[in-house]
Enzyme design. Structure first.
Site, PDB file in Angstrom:
ATOM      1  N   GLU A 156       0.808  -1.221   0.000  1.00 29.35           N
ATOM      2  CA  GLU A 156       0.000   0.000   0.000  1.00 29.35           C
ATOM      3  C   GLU A 156       0.841   1.271   0.000  1.00 29.35           C
ATOM      4  OE1 GLU A 156      -3.620   2.054   2.597  1.00 29.35           O
ATOM      5  OE2 GLU A 156      -2.389   0.502   3.524  1.00 29.35           O
ATOM      6  N   GLU A 255     -12.536   3.012   4.585  1.00 29.81           N
ATOM      7  CA  GLU A 255     -11.468   3.312   5.533  1.00 29.81           C
ATOM      8  C   GLU A 255     -11.401   4.826   5.721  1.00 29.81           C
ATOM      9  OE1 GLU A 255      -6.989   1.609   6.234  1.00 29.81           O
ATOM     10  OE2 GLU A 255      -7.268   3.040   4.609  1.00 29.81           O
TER      11      GLU A 255
END
Length: 278
Positions: A156, A255
């Protein structure tokens, strides 16, 4: 097409950033009560190797709520203090390797297939090339372990952490390809967090188009503020639609930070009106 409405069955709620008004083990039930059947978590324990009792309690919280754990982070250090992973820290190789067994073991129990490995910040006094070599070896070990249960390891790009070296999709993809080339491990994928990419200055649509074949998971939040879709200026609906047109049919992780009591009203509005909110 209303991407938000059409994708609802594929949303997964990140219970490490949402429902923070209740204890962590109560959050899967809160997600179920809010109408979701899937959740994801950052590393939910205070150390890389928690006790068997703590692991059992976490697994039970997921099972008892009747939700699917779609994603789990490997241990990432002290996140509130600024850590963003232990993967590339030469002093924590054994801790990370031990954590692999715990993380993939939880995945095996719960049918989880995606495991996010935060790369880790650059460390003062440590050669970045040495950190990269350690990261590649650790990622290969994680990938091999995840492959035993049909899982993938996610890489990520992250914003808001100046010492974190992976800030673009291309940077993460270069790491994925290096692991494949040097370690013959081929189940690493890009975690495309649309918020982080945008905040880091990416042309998000172009990055998604260029690397769509390696995207293993997507997460969303709006910018500025990292709030619900519709609280900022990002074209999240258009970007998700673009991914869908390229064949992405996986989960979209919510998120973001709740900015109001009914933090999912943006989705309820989209479903009732047939219009997007971004």
């Amino acid at each position: 097409m209303n991407t938000f409405a059409d994708s609802r069955l594929h949303y997964t709620v990140n219970c490490s950033i949402l429902f923070t008004d209740v204890p962590l083990l109560d959050r899967p039930q809160r997600a179920r009560d809010a109408g979701f059947d899937a959740v994801e978590f950052w590393w939910p324990f205070s150390n890389p190797v928690p006790s068997d009792a703590d692991v059992s309690a976490f697994v039970s919280s997921i099972r008892d709520a009747g939700v699917q754990l779609t994603g789990l982070n490997f241990a990432a250090g002290d996140m509130p203090a600024g850590d963003r992973g232990i993967l590339s820290d030469p002093a924590q190789v054994q801790a990370f390797r031990d954590n692999i067994d715990i993380t993939v073991g939880i995945g095996e129990q719960l049918g989880t297939k995606a495991f996010n490995a935060l790369y880790g910040n650059r460390i003062d006094g440590v050669d970045p090339l040495q950190q990269d070599d350690v990261a590649i070896e650790n990622l290969a070990a994680a990938g091999r372990a995840a492959s035993t249960i049909g899982g993938v390891v996610l890489i990520e790009p992250v914003s808001g952490a100046p010492a974190y070296p992976l800030k673009t999709a291309a940077g993460a993809v270069a790491t994925i390809r290096r692991v494949a080339r040097e370690q013959d491990v081929h189940n690493l994928r890009l975690l495309a967090d649309l918020y982080h990419l945008a905040v880091n200055g990416e042309d998000v649509s172009a990055a998604l188009d260029a690397h769509h074949d390696l995207i293993g998971h997507v997460q969303i939040a709006d910018s500025p503020g990292r709030g619900e879709p519709g609280t900022g200026s990002l074209d999240l609906g258009g970007q998700i639609a673009g991914l869908a047109s390229r064949g992405y049919d996986g989960y979209v992780g919510l998120e973001y930070k709740a900015t109001r009591q009914d933090t999912f009203d943006w989705l309820d509005l989209a479903l009732s009106t047939g219009t997007t909110t971004t």
